[in-house]
Design a protein around this motif. Sequence first.
Motif, mmCIF file in Angstrom:
data_model
loop_
_atom_site.group_PDB
_atom_site.id
_atom_site.type_symbol
_atom_site.label_atom_id
_atom_site.label_comp_id
_atom_site.label_asym_id
_atom_site.label_seq_id
_atom_site.Cartn_x
_atom_site.Cartn_y
_atom_site.Cartn_z
ATOM 1 N N UNK A 84 41.412 56.282 29.326
ATOM 2 C CA UNK A 84 40.021 55.816 29.464
ATOM 3 C C UNK A 84 39.900 54.377 28.967
ATOM 4 N N UNK A 85 39.317 53.530 29.811
ATOM 5 C CA UNK A 85 38.987 52.159 29.405
ATOM 6 C C UNK A 85 37.478 52.040 29.386
ATOM 7 N N UNK A 86 36.950 51.341 28.383
ATOM 8 C CA UNK A 86 35.494 51.227 28.256
ATOM 9 C C UNK A 86 35.098 49.763 28.400
ATOM 10 N N UNK A 87 34.129 49.511 29.270
ATOM 11 C CA UNK A 87 33.579 48.156 29.364
ATOM 12 C C UNK A 87 32.065 48.267 29.224
ATOM 13 N N UNK A 88 31.469 47.296 28.560
ATOM 14 C CA UNK A 88 30.026 47.373 28.328
ATOM 15 C C UNK A 88 29.406 46.008 28.608
#
Length: 328
Positions: A65-69
Amino acid sequence: MQLQHHSNEPLVSVIIPTYHRPDYLKEAIKSAVNQTYKNIEIIVSDDASPENPQKIIESFQDPRIRFRRNSKNLGISLNVIGAFQEAKGKYVASLNDDDVWNDDLLEKLVPQLEANPNLVVAFSDHYIMDPDGKINHAATEENTQRWKRDQLKEGIYQPFYEIGIVHQAVPSAVATVIRKDAIEWDDFQPQMGPFWDLYLTYLACRNGGGAYYSPERLARYRVHSQSESMISGGVSSQANIRAGKAGIFCFRKFMEDQRLQEFKDYFQEKWLQAHTTLAIGLLRSEQVKEARPYLLHVLRQKFNFKTVAAFVLSLIPQPLARKLLASS
């Protein structure tokens, strides 16, 4: 039993655009993590939710899982474009933060694309579920018929212009895997707004590639009061305005595409309808002067009761117009 990851399985990027739906988001991520097809990256793209969902993502302890915000709210289309453009997979698939995939969605669709280099997308039918995740069988049947998937047999359609953007049978945001290098991602425009999935289908079909269809329902689409489809079908003036602008942009693009000339009349009809939708949204938010030109534009091209009614509303005193709009 965990399936062993085979190095010959191509990487699939699962894009989960999200905004302020922590409980649903958890379910969506879980359904991606639980795919029997293991070689995936999951890009959760948060559009500046009031509460940062980072803790939810960390709770999975899954390195895929990669998270971008986004630092500020960009709206669904820019949020999703950004995530797609960062995807590293040979294939990409979108999963809404309020929807859920069956564990075997990727396992069933990816091999079709692998087996046939002429295919741009592989898609399936899907269920409709209520806010609590319970499948609504009547709504599911209705949905399958609405998008004419009940008329599709399993197999390959090439080209798929008609089923893709006339019947809108390809659920690009729900149950579709796409060959990443077949799409010109720079043509993915912010103006497509809430119609980004339809525009993505257009980018996928416009070069004449093929689509594989499985009638099996491999995903569940959640209908609830906060989903854009409910908002834009309802009386939210802002949703009307968003849908109207997006429709004007998309259908104009389709009308002008030389490859799609056989459907030009249909797209023109939809383009004019989008003008009316936008005008009604503007009237509802009391921007009467702004609404009028859109209505006149439609009426010059064809007679339409809904448009005439909206135009009359734009001419009468505002308090009365407000009452009539509230009751429509």
